[in-house]
Design an enzyme around this catalytic site. Structure first.
Site, PDB file in Angstrom:
ATOM      1  N   THR A 293       0.927  -1.134   0.062  1.00  7.96           N
ATOM      2  CA  THR A 293      -0.159  -0.070   0.128  1.00  7.96           C
ATOM      3  C   THR A 293       0.807   1.267  -0.030  1.00  7.96           C
ATOM      4  O   THR A 293       2.131   1.027   0.406  1.00  7.96           O
ATOM      5  CB  THR A 293      -0.716   0.072   1.151  1.00  7.96           C
ATOM      6  OG1 THR A 293      -0.073   0.388   2.496  1.00  7.96           O
ATOM      7  CG2 THR A 293      -1.802  -1.113   1.521  1.00  7.96           C
ATOM      8  N   ASP A 294       0.211   2.402  -0.262  1.00  6.17           N
ATOM      9  CA  ASP A 294       1.105   3.602  -0.251  1.00  6.17           C
ATOM     10  C   ASP A 294       0.864   3.821   1.436  1.00  6.17           C
ATOM     11  O   ASP A 294       0.072   3.328   2.133  1.00  6.17           O
ATOM     12  CB  ASP A 294       0.343   4.812  -0.805  1.00  6.17           C
ATOM     13  CG  ASP A 294       1.565   5.812  -1.002  1.00  6.17           C
ATOM     14  OD1 ASP A 294       2.323   5.889  -0.297  1.00  6.17           O
ATOM     15  OD2 ASP A 294       1.115   6.784  -1.897  1.00  6.17           O
TER      16      ASP A 294
END
Ligand SMILES: *[C@@H]1O[C@H](CO)[C@@H](O)[C@H](O)[C@H]1NC(C)=O
Ligand SMILES: *[C@@H]1O[C@H](CO)[C@@H](O)[C@H](O)[C@H]1NC(C)=O
Ligand SMILES: *[C@@H]1O[C@H](CO)[C@@H](O)[C@H](O)[C@H]1NC(C)=O
Ligand SMILES: *[C@@H]1O[C@H](CO)[C@@H](O)[C@H](O)[C@H]1NC(C)=O
Ligand SMILES: *[C@@H]1O[C@H](CO)[C@@H](O)[C@H](O)[C@H]1NC(C)=O
Ligand SMILES: *[C@@H]1O[C@H](CO)[C@@H](O)[C@H](O)[C@H]1NC(C)=O
Ligand SMILES: *[C@@H]1O[C@H](CO)[C@@H](O)[C@H](O)[C@H]1NC(C)=O
Length: 887
Positions: A293-294
């Site tokens: 994920t960011d």
């Protein structure tokens, strides 16, 4: 990724700290995680008709590509020796600000920004930004910058480098982070990514291609408890032919990691998007590494795991610092209650370990030796646990710059794009009397790193702002370099035109102006990341400064440092504006790189990696408008312009830009001649059947016993760190929940592995897509008599008429930069077109299709998208020179 979230190090399998684990109540409950999924489903209602997320399950196993099999064998053995809690421990960060570094068999990985070097570190190089290297149109320079960035990250002990950026692609000229990538074209981005990834990974550092996908503006990109992130609604063909193209090329180059974007696509957040991760990345594009994920983009537990996510960074829920997570202990729970099948967890952990083996990080990889939170040597070992943290040495000040200033300077110099040179005012002679205007000519007087993450626009603009930045070790600014070279320089360090006294006709004024943008984490002079306040005009009234200077001087040279296109109409046609240079974002090497061009030690050879239009509205509203939040509802960003971004739109719309994509002048002249085309392989309409998937490790496993989830007795939990263990009670409860409860799986959920998408078959897709269909050669001669120079050779493809697909008039498909040619010297360059280059995405067949086998494709060759004097025909295999281009 936001400023304070980086430098987080991933947890290890074992730890020398000991003590107790308190878990269970911190963080979201199963109910709240489910609520997130329900809310995501509700968001679907706001998405325009026709856009939806096709279900795609299960997550394809990794390991079936031959090139990765040895790494998977090792990784499978390693993961096979881990307990459940160890497996879930390596698939997430231990939280923001975490920084322990204990190692046993699998280390705490260090993941760090920035696409332009090593973020928040000492003794590193601030490389020119992506847009600058894109403007060189030079594959060798892209690669060499990657090598240098890889070496610096390795030297600092960064296992996973969070770059390159190819999303945003640059669809919206005002978008905040376009400058991190290589330019507003899928092929330019793809080549930039490929060469960078090769250079970085050859140094043993895992590269991360980001952000997948549709992150084309900064404002409203993130979900928070009160607001939905925007949804980028992209049709299948546009996604394949424009936005996913650079990612496919990066995966083909063997990239070890992909980072998902913050925003949603077709209504579903990218971090839990089964179609983006399972179908596109892992199946069709055959991605073998891991998907993360960011930072703080993680929104669900079971849903994201079954959608194909492998790593949650930095581990926290969206409101960080309290030790809550959707994974870690929750993923352990999901395994024990059976909601996330063990094969999924084994696959995720194995993907991470396999990327680590693939880069050779199991042998002699340097330990992390710097601390992104501090420049002191001695720091808290667990910054989030203050005041309880023990201290230790976290910064060792390892110098990693080597001679990388040389390559950085060369790139900054060879990116400089000469837009205009009336009366051949350039190059200058050192004896000319120069008056220099603009605060952009000089370093930030408060200190070159005085603004965190360059979150101000003061002094020479060498970088945009946000997580894509690097701290300057020094800044070679333009005024110092000009003063060092010219005999008589007067500098007016102001953006308001001053009183200048008598001006003679021979005086030359150099006016510095700029335009900044960055990450939405910061607002700079009213701009929220995107250029929402400034629009496409120079900051600090720079356009007025040029106009005022032009009313006084008869010879003006404008130098622009910019993140992207500007509208130049207020002054570009004024008679005294003789020359304009775009120096893009040169990083630390802003001075000598510029004077080498200004004073003629080298000819400029940069070319525009985007179009400069006469008006912002020359583009359609869908790309000029920054979408706004709609309170409660999800903002919708619908890609109604389809394939037609940047020059593709302008050409279709018959709008002449001020300066076209690819434009760039030189001090000398080049002639392109003696072009030839040959067919290398005959194409069928569709590629040959894909190779079957190679074997994968057997990831299946029954639910482990509760004991694999329990912390060793006497383990001391560090406050606000996230752990993967459960208490004995919670572990037992999870096992019994699994016997009674049932997880509400989405429609289409299955656990049976699929044979693989028709368009897949290897990393990046069906390997036959990279078969060379045509190769072209062209001879380039420097026909000037004074200056040496490098020419840019660009090849644009035009599909045959009468096909069933609407295609842009021309599309960049390959490019080369010549070596430096002396006056009279010639060289021959080769350009290629692959099967994929001559294909469109067939949404019905779900495959790439050559729409006219042996049809009359035209390949236009020249030095800009509007300066194409050669055309080669794929049907007759003949080339004509001296023709008028198609646009
Ligand atoms: C997870 O990683 C942390 C940080 O390195 C470590 O303290 C802990 O012991 C690890 N947990 C397991 C189950 O190995
Ligand atoms: C978005 O919706 C379109 C239908 O308009 C579909 O073809 C496409 O696959 C969807 N994309 C994703 C990533 O879900
Ligand atoms: C670079 O490293 C040296 C030690 O080699 C250290 O003294 C110096 O402070 C570092 N420079 C910066 C800018 O931190
Ligand atoms: C298993 O645990 C996860 C994480 O807490 C939860 O989301 C899921 O609903 C649980 N499944 C069952 C059947 O209780
Ligand atoms: C520098 O240039 C100015 C004109 O711009 C002139 O008046 C002055 O005499 C010059 N100084 C020297 C030292 O040549
Ligand atoms: C160009 O686009 C505008 C809308 O932005 C439209 O009104 C105009 O008709 C288009 N022109 C052509 C030639 O397509
Ligand atoms: C070289 O190019 C310039 C424009 O850059 C043009 O004015 C000039 O005529 C050209 N010279 C030759 C010999 O083609």
């Amino acid at each position: 990724m936001a400023s304070f979230y980086d430098g987080v190090k991933l947890s290890t399998v074992t730890c020398v700290l000991s003590g107790l684990v308190a878990l269970g109540s911190a963080g979201p409950t199963a109910a709240s995680a489910n609520a997130q999924v329900a809310a995501a489903a509700a968001a679907q209602a706001w998405v325009p008709d026709g856009y939806y997320v096709p279900p795609y399950y299960p997550a394809p196993y990794g390991g079936w590509v031959e090139d990765w099999q040895e790494s998977y064998t090792k990784a499978k053995a390693l993961v096979g020796s881990m307990t459940l809690a160890e497996k879930t421990n390596i698939t997430a960060g231990t939280g923001i600000y975490m920084g322990s570094a204990f190692r046993v068999s699998f280390p705490q990985l260090c993941l760090n920004d920035s696409p332009a070097g090593v973020r928040h570190a000492d003794n590193v190089t601030a490389f020119p930004d992506g847009i600058t290297v894109g403007a060189t149109f030079d594959k060798a320079l892209m690669y060499k910058r990657g090598v240098a960035i890889g070496k610096e990250n390795r030297g600092k002990g960064v296992n996973v480098w969070l770059g390159p950026t190819v999303g945003p692609i640059g669809r919206k000229p005002k978008g905040g982070r376009n400058w991190e990538g290589f330019g507003a074209d899928p092929v330019l981005q793809a080549v930039g990514a490929r060469e960078t990834i090769k250079g970085v990974q050859e140094q043993g550092v895992i590269a991360t291609i980001k952000h997948f996908i549709g992150n084309e503006q900064e404002m409203y990109r993130m979900y928070n408890p009160f607001q939905y992130a925007y949804s980028s609604n992209i049709d299948d063909r546009t996604l394949h032919e424009v936005y996913a193209w650079p990612f496919a090329e990066g995966i083909r180059a063997g990239v070890g990691a992909v980072m998902m974007a913050y925003n949603a696509v077709n209504g579903t957040a990218c971090s839990q998007h089964p179609y983006l991760m399972n179908a596109l990345l892992k199946d069709e594009m055959g991605f073998q590494g891991f998907i993360m994920t960011d930072w703080l983009a993680h929104m669900s537990g079971v849903a994201s795991a079954i959608a194909g996510l492998d790593m949650d960074m930095p581990g926290d829920v969206q409101i960080p610092f309290f030790g809550g997570s959707y994974w870690m202990y929750e993923l352990t729970r999901s395994a024990l209650n059976g909601s996330v099948p063990m094969d999924r967890i084994n696959d995720a952990a194995t993907r991470i370990a396999a990327a680590w083996y693939k880069m050779g990080q199991d042998k002699g990889f340097p330990a992390t030796n710097f601390d992104t939170n501090s420049r002191a040597a001695f720091n808290p070992l667990y910054p989030a646990a203050l005041p309880l943290s023990p201290f230790g040495i976290t910064n060792e000040f390892v110098p990693v710059q080597d001679d990388h200033d040389v390559i950085a300077r060369q790139i900054s110099q060879e990116a400089i794009t000469l837009l205009k040179n009336d009366g051949v005012i350039l190059p200058l002679s050192p004896s000319q009397h120069l008056k220099v205007f603009g605060t952009d000519a000089q370093k930030n007087p408060d200190g070159i790193n005085s603004c965190t993450d360059r979150n101000c626009n003061k002094g020479t603009l060498g970088q945009g702002w946000g997580s894509g930045t690097v701290d300057y070790p020094y800044l070679d600014d333009p005024i110092s370099a000009i003063t060092a070279e010219a005999d008589n320089v007067t500098f007016y360090n102001t953006d308001k035109f001053p009183s200048v006294g008598e001006v003679s006709d021979s005086d030359v004024a150099i006016v510095f102006i700029n335009s900044d943008a960055g990450e939405n984490t910061y607002t700079v002079e009213g701009n929220h990341g995107d250029r929402d306040k400034s629009g496409l005009y120079a900051w600090h009234d720079g356009d007025k400064l040029v106009q005022d200077a032009a009313s006084k001087f008869s010879n003006i040279i404008v130098v622009i440092h910019t993140v992207g296109p500007l509208i130049l109409e207020k002054w570009i046609d004024l008679p005294s504006v003789k020359a304009v240079l775009v120096a893009h974002l040169p990083g630390q090497e802003a001075g000598k790189s510029l004077t080498n061009v200004l004073f003629g030690h080298a000819s400029p050879c940069g070319h525009l990696p985007y179009s400069i239009t006469k008006e912002e509205d020359d583009f359609p509203e869908s790309v000029t408008t920054l979408i706004d939040s709609e309170f409660l509802n999800q903002p919708q960003d619908t890609y109604t312009e389809g394939l037609y971004i940047d020059y593709r739109w302008l050409n279709k719309n018959k709008t002449k830009p001020r300066y076209a994509f690819g434009h760039g002048l030189s001090y000398t002249n080049f002639t392109f001649k003696a072009a030839s085309i040959k067919q290398v392989a005959k194409m069928s309409a569709y590629p040959p059947a894909r190779p079957g998937k190679g074997s994968t490790p057997d990831f299946a496993q029954s639910i482990p016993s509760a004991s694999e989830a329990i912390a060793p007795s006497g383990f001391d939990k560090i406050p606000r760190y996230i752990y993967s263990w459960l208490s004995q009670g919670d572990a037992n409860r999870a096992i019994s929940d699994g016997k009674t409860g049932k997880y509400p799986y989405p429609d289409g959920y299955t656990t049976t592995q699929k044979p693989g998408a028709r368009a897949g078959g290897g990393e990046g897709g069906n390997p036959a897509l990279w078969d060379v269909a045509y190769s072209l050669t062209v001879t380039v001669q420097n026909t000037g008599d004074e200056y040496a120079g490098k020419a840019s050779v660009q090849a644009y493809l035009q599909f045959p008429g009468g096909i069933d697909y609407d295609t842009p008039i021309i599309q960049l498909r390959d490019f080369e930069k010549t070596k430096e040619l002396k006056p009279g010297e010639t060289t021959t360059v080769t350009l290629i077109l692959t099967r994929k280059d001559v294909s469109v995405w067939d949404v019905v067949a779900q495959d790439w299709k050559v729409p006219a086998v042996d049809g009359g494709y035209k390949v236009w060759i020249g030095d800009a998208s509007d300066s194409l004097s050669i055309v080669c025909h794929t049907d007759t295999l003949e080339c004509e020179t001296g023709v008028v281009g198609p646009v």
